[in-house]
Every structure is written in structure tokens, then in C-alpha cells.
Design a protein around this motif. Structure first.
Motif, PDB file in Angstrom:
ATOM      1  N   ALA A 141       1.065  -0.620  -0.148  1.00 41.78           N
ATOM      2  CA  ALA A 141       0.208  -0.127  -0.471  1.00 41.78           C
ATOM      3  C   ALA A 141       0.569   0.923  -0.086  1.00 41.78           C
ATOM      4  N   ALA A 142       2.212   1.150   1.070  1.00 40.81           N
ATOM      5  CA  ALA A 142       2.937   2.299   0.728  1.00 40.81           C
ATOM      6  C   ALA A 142       3.296   2.697  -0.779  1.00 40.81           C
ATOM      7  N   LEU A 143       3.202   2.318  -1.603  1.00 38.16           N
ATOM      8  CA  LEU A 143       3.439   2.246  -2.807  1.00 38.16           C
ATOM      9  C   LEU A 143       3.049   3.521  -3.115  1.00 38.16           C
ATOM     10  N   ALA A 144       2.267   3.640  -3.585  1.00 38.66           N
ATOM     11  CA  ALA A 144       0.879   4.433  -3.567  1.00 38.66           C
ATOM     12  C   ALA A 144       1.574   6.063  -2.914  1.00 38.66           C
ATOM     13  N   GLY A 145       2.610   6.485  -1.710  1.00 38.01           N
ATOM     14  CA  GLY A 145       2.540   7.329  -1.030  1.00 38.01           C
ATOM     15  C   GLY A 145       3.595   7.951  -2.092  1.00 38.01           C
ATOM     16  N   LEU A 146       5.000   7.240  -3.510  1.00 39.36           N
ATOM     17  CA  LEU A 146       5.923   7.708  -3.783  1.00 39.36           C
ATOM     18  C   LEU A 146       5.346   8.592  -5.282  1.00 39.36           C
ATOM     19  N   ARG A 147       3.648   8.271  -5.609  1.00 36.49           N
ATOM     20  CA  ARG A 147       2.969   9.583  -6.786  1.00 36.49           C
ATOM     21  C   ARG A 147       2.155  10.368  -5.827  1.00 36.49           C
ATOM     22  N   GLY A 148       2.580  11.563  -5.987  1.00 36.80           N
ATOM     23  CA  GLY A 148       2.309  12.982  -4.712  1.00 36.80           C
ATOM     24  C   GLY A 148       1.450  13.436  -5.764  1.00 36.80           C
ATOM     25  N   PHE A 149       2.584  14.314  -6.564  1.00 38.95           N
ATOM     26  CA  PHE A 149       1.792  15.488  -7.417  1.00 38.95           C
ATOM     27  C   PHE A 149       2.082  15.468  -8.648  1.00 38.95           C
ATOM     28  N   SER A 150       1.186  15.968  -9.430  1.00 42.74           N
ATOM     29  CA  SER A 150       2.593  16.108 -11.013  1.00 42.74           C
ATOM     30  C   SER A 150       3.620  16.497 -11.352  1.00 42.74           C
ATOM     31  N   GLU A 151       3.431  17.623 -10.729  1.00 42.93           N
ATOM     32  CA  GLU A 151       3.966  18.984 -10.763  1.00 42.93           C
ATOM     33  C   GLU A 151       4.659  19.471  -9.306  1.00 42.93           C
ATOM     34  N   THR A 152       6.203  20.169  -9.300  1.00 44.01           N
ATOM     35  CA  THR A 152       6.877  20.224  -7.805  1.00 44.01           C
ATOM     36  C   THR A 152       7.120  21.848  -8.378  1.00 44.01           C
ATOM     37  N   TYR A 153       6.579  22.694  -7.006  1.00 42.24           N
ATOM     38  CA  TYR A 153       7.047  24.292  -7.452  1.00 42.24           C
ATOM     39  C   TYR A 153       8.799  24.672  -7.307  1.00 42.24           C
ATOM     40  N   GLN A 154       9.580  23.224  -6.609  1.00 40.74           N
ATOM     41  CA  GLN A 154      10.879  24.068  -6.286  1.00 40.74           C
ATOM     42  C   GLN A 154      11.365  23.239  -7.307  1.00 40.74           C
ATOM     43  N   GLY A 155      13.114  23.274  -7.216  1.00 40.00           N
ATOM     44  CA  GLY A 155      13.876  21.904  -7.594  1.00 40.00           C
ATOM     45  C   GLY A 155      14.065  21.199  -6.820  1.00 40.00           C
ATOM     46  N   ASP A 156      14.263  19.791  -7.312  1.00 42.31           N
ATOM     47  CA  ASP A 156      14.997  19.060  -5.956  1.00 42.31           C
ATOM     48  C   ASP A 156      16.255  18.293  -7.118  1.00 42.31           C
ATOM     49  N   VAL A 157      16.218  16.758  -6.107  1.00 45.99           N
ATOM     50  CA  VAL A 157      17.358  16.402  -6.705  1.00 45.99           C
ATOM     51  C   VAL A 157      17.023  15.406  -8.315  1.00 45.99           C
ATOM     52  N   ASP A 158      15.721  15.171  -7.966  1.00 43.57           N
ATOM     53  CA  ASP A 158      14.984  14.608  -9.350  1.00 43.57           C
ATOM     54  C   ASP A 158      15.434  15.843 -10.675  1.00 43.57           C
ATOM     55  N   GLN A 159      14.762  16.732 -10.153  1.00 43.65           N
ATOM     56  CA  GLN A 159      14.090  17.794 -11.228  1.00 43.65           C
ATOM     57  C   GLN A 159      14.844  19.949 -10.194  1.00 43.65           C
ATOM     58  N   PRO A 160      16.372  19.968 -11.187  1.00 44.18           N
ATOM     59  CA  PRO A 160      17.167  20.507 -10.116  1.00 44.18           C
ATOM     60  C   PRO A 160      16.754  22.438 -10.240  1.00 44.18           C
ATOM     61  N   ARG A 161      16.059  22.225 -11.832  1.00 40.78           N
ATOM     62  CA  ARG A 161      14.768  23.692 -12.076  1.00 40.78           C
ATOM     63  C   ARG A 161      14.013  23.595 -11.651  1.00 40.78           C
ATOM     64  N   PRO A 162      13.534  24.954 -11.301  1.00 37.10           N
ATOM     65  CA  PRO A 162      12.118  25.032 -10.370  1.00 37.10           C
ATOM     66  C   PRO A 162      11.518  25.452 -11.386  1.00 37.10           C
ATOM     67  N   LEU A 163       9.183  25.062 -11.043  1.00 41.17           N
ATOM     68  CA  LEU A 163       8.570  25.767 -12.045  1.00 41.17           C
ATOM     69  C   LEU A 163       9.165  26.824 -12.933  1.00 41.17           C
ATOM     70  N   PHE A 164       9.833  27.919 -12.108  1.00 40.79           N
ATOM     71  CA  PHE A 164       9.451  29.046 -12.686  1.00 40.79           C
ATOM     72  C   PHE A 164      10.320  29.264 -14.216  1.00 40.79           C
ATOM     73  N   LEU A 165      10.990  28.079 -13.586  1.00 43.06           N
ATOM     74  CA  LEU A 165      12.128  27.717 -15.381  1.00 43.06           C
ATOM     75  C   LEU A 165      11.381  27.270 -16.010  1.00 43.06           C
ATOM     76  N   ARG A 166      10.858  26.316 -16.027  1.00 38.60           N
ATOM     77  CA  ARG A 166       9.895  25.389 -16.654  1.00 38.60           C
ATOM     78  C   ARG A 166       8.683  26.086 -17.661  1.00 38.60           C
ATOM     79  N   ARG A 167       8.198  26.333 -16.489  1.00 47.67           N
ATOM     80  CA  ARG A 167       6.733  26.618 -16.599  1.00 47.67           C
ATOM     81  C   ARG A 167       6.534  27.570 -17.804  1.00 47.67           C
ATOM     82  N   TYR A 168       7.685  28.304 -18.205  1.00 44.30           N
ATOM     83  CA  TYR A 168       6.697  28.961 -20.181  1.00 44.30           C
ATOM     84  C   TYR A 168       7.850  29.098 -21.010  1.00 44.30           C
ATOM     85  N   ALA A 169       8.482  27.737 -21.096  1.00 45.99           N
ATOM     86  CA  ALA A 169       9.661  27.344 -21.714  1.00 45.99           C
ATOM     87  C   ALA A 169       8.445  26.894 -22.869  1.00 45.99           C
TER      88      ALA A 169
END
Lengths: 169, 586
Positions: A141-169
């Protein structure tokens, strides 16, 4: 064999986590022969023995310990554990990011301790890629916890570029 | 992954009549997923799969508390901006899920006191239809960011803080590293010469400043806060170029997340860390961390800032004369209107416009409370007179930020049936007060009846005018949600031997010279408080010069004469000596 979540899947996993009791001295403790994650204190005091069996040796960071404590050895490990003594203790998130982003650790980072479904998405974003779900909780059941959100605002290890850089590209 | 539409830039041209940040498809999708997540967590809790302790931090980060009588839901109003449509939705929700009212707090939130636990997913879903939520309005995370209610219109503004607020809102929302901090973390931003957001009493305060080259940046304050150990924030960096804002905040939060205390709830705020390390060592650690993060992917370019700034396009102001003779005529004929005009109008940078302060401080009602009828009525008035938008201040008052001066008289008349034309802003009855023991599980005193007793004692308009500008705030416990520390007269409810006592402090201030008031001595019984305030006012009357406010006289002659008068004729042995450092509640 215990099951853990690793790279988004449930897998059988034999790695043990060695935890010292308060009165156990790391110098004299008997080292288990099988694959194990050792406390930093054991790694530091028993380095020659453990270096000889690196394939079955990992280390785990307690929540008050930091990657800097093992800085010169990080590249040696296949696997580093991060302990969450309580799921609401957030220090492990910083440790994970530092391991990935500052120390460029490429091996497995495994969350151990009070690891619960609802924190997995955050852990993943901080670079943790294996999760030893707390015993007594449904790992499937815990596997579902990996699927949280389809987008994220700030940069992180997986996606270093914050949303504001990607949003209007 | 969701993509913004190709013509994305066009979204920022304000359509309709709302001049605030507008959610796009991505913001909406994230919010929708958040509501679904909350619903799932509540269902798993009810099914026994998720324990109350495991649910707790997550429900708090959606604004859901379990309080004395019922759950309480705290709705976030990011940086205090609210559209008429949103306010109408809040009114509707108060009718459907609550008892036809809401309560504005000191941190740009509206609280519903009576929702049912099982209904909160529906309530949040309903809120999301107008792009609202309770995200990070509670919990050990970066809280809702607050600012000046006069943002974008204040004549002393260096730069509009709202685009920066929005940048930080996005950065702080569901931050993967900072969702389980040692304790709550509050950020306030001021963009004007005079600070109206009490940035120095926040965990992190950001003051927009210009350097000699006219570049925009921030003066960074850290370690301020109220609560049990009130402190004024200290300067961590005098000038942080704005392009580095996110990497610097990330560094500062990381230092707090790693080194802030987690062993003692009362010592876990960043102010304790700043104080125990000393500001120099704290700063050194932040700068050392920042050295690794600086110039990383979160660096903001001028183009990025411009894009955020365009989300806050000024409304289409008319070209109006500076003077409004009709206003002077009406004021001469109508004393009540003249009174309101003198205190409730804030200057505006566009000629012919004014910002209007609407204190939610009706006699006999909890400060900050608003009924559904008032919400609907105000939503209409905001549309008629202020481009369909309102502001929420930290003082539990609302602001119509863009009213034509020539409309002020009709607006005032329209406010009267709603009960929103009184009291005068900044005078004694315009108190900040927490919900207290009547609602809050933490409080050890009932702040609301006390606030009402004070308002009753000081209700004569002529006398209030004579007393003039003064701040008097009431908190029901040391968590100091009522901001009593920064009030000229601060009143704190404490509990000793199962009785309610009230401690009085003097000399607190907000603004650029933010000061923590000093406790004058043993605590009083609730009955004594109106007399004590009366005594303090008498000392002011006897000593003031023609131009002095209460706080000026207090500063000039010192606390002693006030203290002496407050205790005159009282048997100090019958009063309560309180040590606020002793934890008296959870």
C-alpha cells in the motif's frame, strides 16, 4: 525475506540494520557476517575489518549525524542509510540532499526507521531511492506514497530546475 | 507533466477585474492533488490505517486543528490578497459548514471554528474552486507568507512586495526538505520605508532595499518572534541581491533544519538557535551553506522577476484631481463621517485614490470575527469601489486598497448597515486579540471577554479621540497570537492555581523601531484590567505634550510613573507573580 521499496518497486532485501544498544561499545561488538548497514561509530572504529568486506558493508546516519561525518568515505559505499527515529524528524531530508547534491553520492540511499507512506514523495525528491517501510505497515500500500503530485514548484534532486524556469518554456 | 498553454504570457494581462496572482492549470492541478491527498488521509485515518499521531502533522499542514469544541480549519490568504469571488465563497462555506461566520487571524488567515472532521475534504474541495486552501497555515513548516496590506498602493513603497511573496509562496509550497522543520517558520516581507508587517518579529523578515547602484535586494532579519521568549530579529545580511533570494533562503532554512533544537518544543524556534550560536556564528553557517548553493538553478533573472511582477498589474486607475472638495463638505456636515475619514483612510500613491481600513472590532464581538452577511456585503463593495479585491492585515482588519476619494462618502454610508464603519483604526478599541480560551485548546485565559470589557469601558468617541493613537493587544497564552509583546499596552492571560490572571506589559512597538514591551509586575485579576488601563491613560494625560501619542510620553518619562499608578492602592501580595519561562501548557 523482508520486502522494501526500491526504485519504485517492491523487492526482497536481505540487508540488515545494525543498531547498537546504549551500553554496547562499537569497538568490541561482533560484526554480523551478512550484508549490513553499520552505525557511523562502528564504521569509524572497525574500518580495517569493514574495508575488507565492502560488498556487504553500508553505513547509516542517525538523525543528528551528517554526511560531513563520513565525508572522505562516502564514495566507498554502495548503500547509505538515513534513519528517521520519528517520521516528523526532518533532518534526514537535508542529509539526503547533501549526499546527492554536494557529495555526488551515486549509490543507494535508504530510509530506515519510522518510514511511512505519506513521506515517500518528499523523500524521493530529496534523493532517497529505497524505503524500508516501518514493520507493521503495508509495504504494498505504501507504494502509492511515491505518487504524490504531477508537478512541483521548487527544484529538487530529481528535477533541479524550479517550476518557474520550466513553466513558460 | 502538465504544460502551461503556449500563450502563457498572455495570462498575466489582467482580464476581468481582479488584479492579483491568478492560478494557471499547473497551480490548479497541484491544488486538486492536494485535496485528493487530504481526502485519502482522512479516509485512511477513519479506517484505522493511519493513526491520529501519523495524521496530525499532515492535517495541520492543511490548516486542520482539533480544538477545544470541534475541529478548526485555518484557511490561508496568501500575502493577504483576497478577491470578491473568494470572499463570497468563504461566506458560502461559513453557511454550509460553519455557523455563518469566520475569524481573521494576525497572519493572513481566516479560521472556521465549527467544521466537522469528516467534512473537511469537501470543505477543502469547495475552497479549491476559488484557488484557496489551508496549505501550510499550520504545522512545523514554512507558513503562509505575510506582508503589508497596503502593498502596491503605499506612497512610501520602494517596491511592491507581492511578486516576491508569490515567488516565495511557490518556493515554500510542499518544499521537500523543509516540511518537517523543528518548529513553525514564519516569513514576512516589507517593501516600504515604514514596516507595516512586523518583519522584525518573525522567524525571517525580509525588507526590500536598494543598494547604491539602485539594484533591488533584501535586508535579511532572522530570529525574531513572539511567544514565550520574545525577541527582535537580528540582521543576517544587510544586502542580499534579489537574484540570490531562493538559494539564500534555502541555505538559511537548511541551517535551521539541521541545527535547530528538536528535544524541547519551547526551544525549537529559530530564535533560540540564533541566540545560542550568536548572530555571527549563525550568519557564518548560513553563508558557508550558501557558498555551495549560490548561482544554482534557482537563481532568478530579471526576466523571471518581470514575469512575476506582471501578475500584479496595477488596476486601470482614472486620472483624478488630488483634491476632493465634496469630501471636505460632507465631512463638515457629518461628524461621524469626519471621524472615520480622519482615522480609517490611508494615503495612496495615485492622486485621487485612498486605501480604506475596515477594523473588524465590533463591540461585543471577538476581534477579527466576520459574519457571512458582512463577507457578502464587503465582496459587493469591493467590486463597486475597489476593483474587486481586498486585503487582510495582521491587525485583524480588512483594507479596500483602491477607492476613489470621491467615493468615500458613499462607501462609508454603505459600510454602516454592515456594521463596518466603526471603530476608528488605530484607536484603543482597534485591538488585536486571539480567540483565547473560548475556542483555542492552548489558551489558559479567556481573552475575548476581557477585550470586550476594555472596549466597553473605552467607548466614548470624544474620549477615544483624546487618547489618540495607541495599540493595546491581548493574548490568551504565552504563544502570543494576540501580538501583545509589540503593543504599547500588552495584556497576557496566564493561568495560576486554576485562576485567570492578566499580566500587563508596556512600551511594545511595531514598525521600524519594533520593540518588545516590558512586563510591569505581578498579574491582575480580569476585573481589575479596565481600571489598570484607565490608570495608565491618566498618567499619559497628566504628562503628555501637545503632540505626543501614548507611546511617545511613555518613552520620554519612562515606565516607572505608569507602573506606580497601575499598582497604587492594590495589595501586591494578592496579585499573581508569574514566570513565563515555566511551561504551563502543551
Amino acid at each position: 525475506m523482508p520486502e522494501i521499496i526500491k526504485n519504485g518497486q517492491i523487492v526482497d532485501d536481505a540487508w540488515q540494520v545494525l543498531r547498537l544498544k546504549t551500553d554496547q561499545p562499537p569497538e568490541s561488538i561482533e560484526l554480523p557476517p551478512d550484508a549490513a548497514l553499520f552505525p557511523v561509530s562502528v564504521w569509524k572504529t572497525r574500518k580495517p575489518e569493514l574495508l575488507a568486506r565492502l560488498e556487504t558493508t553500508g553505513v547509516w546516519l542517525a538523525s543528528h549525524e551528517t554526511p560531513e561525518d563520513i565525508a572522505e568515505d562516502i564514495a566507498k559505499f554502495r548503500i547509505i542509510g538515513i534513519d528517521f527515529p520519528k517520521f516528523s524528524d526532518g533532518r534526514g531530508y537535508s542529509s539526503a540532499r547533501l549526499l546527492r547534491e554536494r557529495f555526488r553520492f551515486k549509490g543507494e540511499i535508504r530510509a530506515i526507521g519510522d518510514v511511512l507512506r505519506d513521506q515517500l514523495f518528499l523523500m524521493k525528491r530529496c534523493g532517497i531511492d529505497a524505503y524500508a517501510i516501518r514493520p507493521g505497515k503495508d509495504v504494498h500500500a505504501a507504494l502509492a506514497g511515491l505518487r504524490g503530485f504531477s508537478e512541483t514548484y521548487q527544484g529538487d534532486v530529481d528535477q533541479p530546475r524550479p517550476l518557474f524556469l520550466r513553466r513558460y518554456a | 507533466m502538465i504544460r502551461a498553454p503556449a500563450e502563457a504570457a498572455g495570462r498575466f494581462l489582467t482580464t476581468g477585474n481582479v488584479f492579483m496572482y491568478r492560478y494557471d492549470a499547473i497551480d490548479r492541478q497541484i491544488l486538486k492533488e492536494r485535496v485528493a491527498q487530504h481526502r485519502d488521509q482522512i479516509e485512511r485515518n477513519l479506517a484505522g490505517e493511519l493513526s491520529d499521531d501519523e495524521l496530525r502533522p499532515m492535517r495541520l499542514q492543511n490548516g486542520l486543528y482539533i480544538e477545544r469544541h470541534a475541529p478548526m480549519l485555518r484557511v490561508a490568504i496568501p500575502y493577504g490578497q483576497l478577491s470578491s469571488a473568494q470572499l463570497r465563497k468563504l461566506a458560502e462555506i461559513s453557511r454550509r459548514y460553519d455557523r455563518r461566520y469566520g475569524h481573521f487571524t494576525t497572519r493572513h488567515n481566516l479560521q472556521f471554528n465549527w467544521p466537522k472532521f469528516e467534512q473537511t475534504p469537501d470543505l477543502l474541495e469547495e475552497l479549491s474552486t476559488v484557488d484557496m486552501h489551508g496549505i501550510q497555515s499550520s504545522g512545523s513548516c514554512i507558513r503562509n507568507i505575510t506582508t503589508d496590506p497596503f502593498a502596491g498602493v503605499a506612497p512610501d513603497e520602494r517596491e511592491d512586495p507581492r511578486p516576491y511573496c508569490e515567488i516565495f509562496r511557490q518556493w515554500s509550497t510542499f518544499h521537500p526538505e523543509f516540511t518537517f522543520l523543528p518548529r513553525k517558520f514564519k516569513i514576512a516581507i516589507s517593501g516600504s520605508a515604514e514596516d507595516r508587517a512586523i518583519i522584525r518579529a518573525h522567524d525571517l523578515g525580509l525588507e526590500i532595499v536598494k543598494n547604491p547602484e539602485d539594484e533591488t535586494g533584501f535586508r535579511v532579519f532572522a530570529g525574531g518572534g513572539m511567544g514565550r521568549a520574545p525577541m527582535i530579529g537580528q540582521i543576517v545580511r544587510d544586502f542580499l541581491p534579489r537574484r540570490h533570494a531562493l538559494s539564500y533562503l534555502e541555505a538559511l532554512l537548511r541551517v535551521y533544519n539541521r541545527y535547530g533544537r528538536r528535544d524541547n518544543l519551547y526551544k525549537s524556534r529559530i530564535k533560540i538557535l540564533v541566540n545560542s550560536l550568536g548572530i555571527r556564528e549563525f550568519t557564518r553557517r548560513v553563508e558557508a551553506e550558501w557558498a555551495y548553493l549560490k548561482d544554482g538553478p534557482s537563481t532568478l533573472t530579471d526576466a523571471d522577476f518581470d514575469r512575476f511582477a506582471r501578475c500584479f498589474t496595477p488596476p486601470p486607475y482614472e486620472i483624478l484631481p488630488e483634491d476632493t472638495p465634496s469630501l471636505t463638505e460632507e465631512a463638515e456636515k457629518n461628524g461621524a463621517f469626519a471621524f472615520w475619514l480622519k482615522y480609517n483612510i490611508f494615503p495612496h500613491k495615485i492622486p485621487g485614490y485612498a486605501a480604506v481600513v475596515l477594523p473588524l472590532k465590533a463591540m461585543g464581538k471577538p476581534p477579527g470575527d466576520i459574519t457571512d452577511i458582512q463577507m457578502d456585503g464587503l465582496a459587493d463593495l469591493a467590486e463597486r469601489f475597489s476593483f474587486g479585491e481586498l486585503r487582510v492585515g495582521h491587525d485583524q482588519n480588512l483594507v479596500l486598497a483602491n477607492v476613489r476619494r470621491s467615493d468615500l462618502f458613499i462607501l462609508w454610508k454603505a459600510l454602516r448597515p454592515l456594521g463596518l464603519s466603526t471603530p476608528a483604526a488605530g484607536l484603543l478599541p482597534d485591538m488585536i486579540c486571539c480567540p483565547g480560551g473560548d475556542y483555542c485548546g492552548l489558551a489558559n485565559a479567556r481573552s475575548l471577554p476581557l477585550a470586550n470589557a476594555i472596549q466597553e469601558r473605552f467607548s466614548n468617541p470624544a474620549r477615544l479621540r483624546d487618547i489618540g493613537k495607541i495599540s493595546l493587544n491581548v493574548s490568551g497564552c504565552v504563544n502570543s497570537c494576540g501580538h501583545h509583546h509589540v503593543a504599547n499596552i500588552g495584556i497576557l492571560g496566564v493561568d495560576k492555581n486554576a485562576a485567570e490572571w492578566y499580566q500587563v506589559s508596556l512600551g511594545g512597538r511595531q514598525g521600524n523601531r519594533a520593540t518588545i514591551g516590558k512586563i510591569i509586575g505581578p498579574a491582575f485579576t480580569p476585573k481589575e484590567i479596565p481600571d489598570v488601563i484607565e490608570a495608565l491613560i491618566d498618567v499619559y494625560f497628566e504628562n503628555r505634550t501637545a503632540s505626543e501619542c501614548f507611546i511617545d510620553t511613555l518613552e520620554r518619562i519612562g515606565v516607572e510613573p505608569f507602573r506606580a499608578r497601575a499598582y497604587r492602592g492594590r495589595d501586591k501580595s494578592k496579585l499573581a507573580r508569574i514566570d513565563n519561562r515555566e511551561p504551563s501548557n502543551a
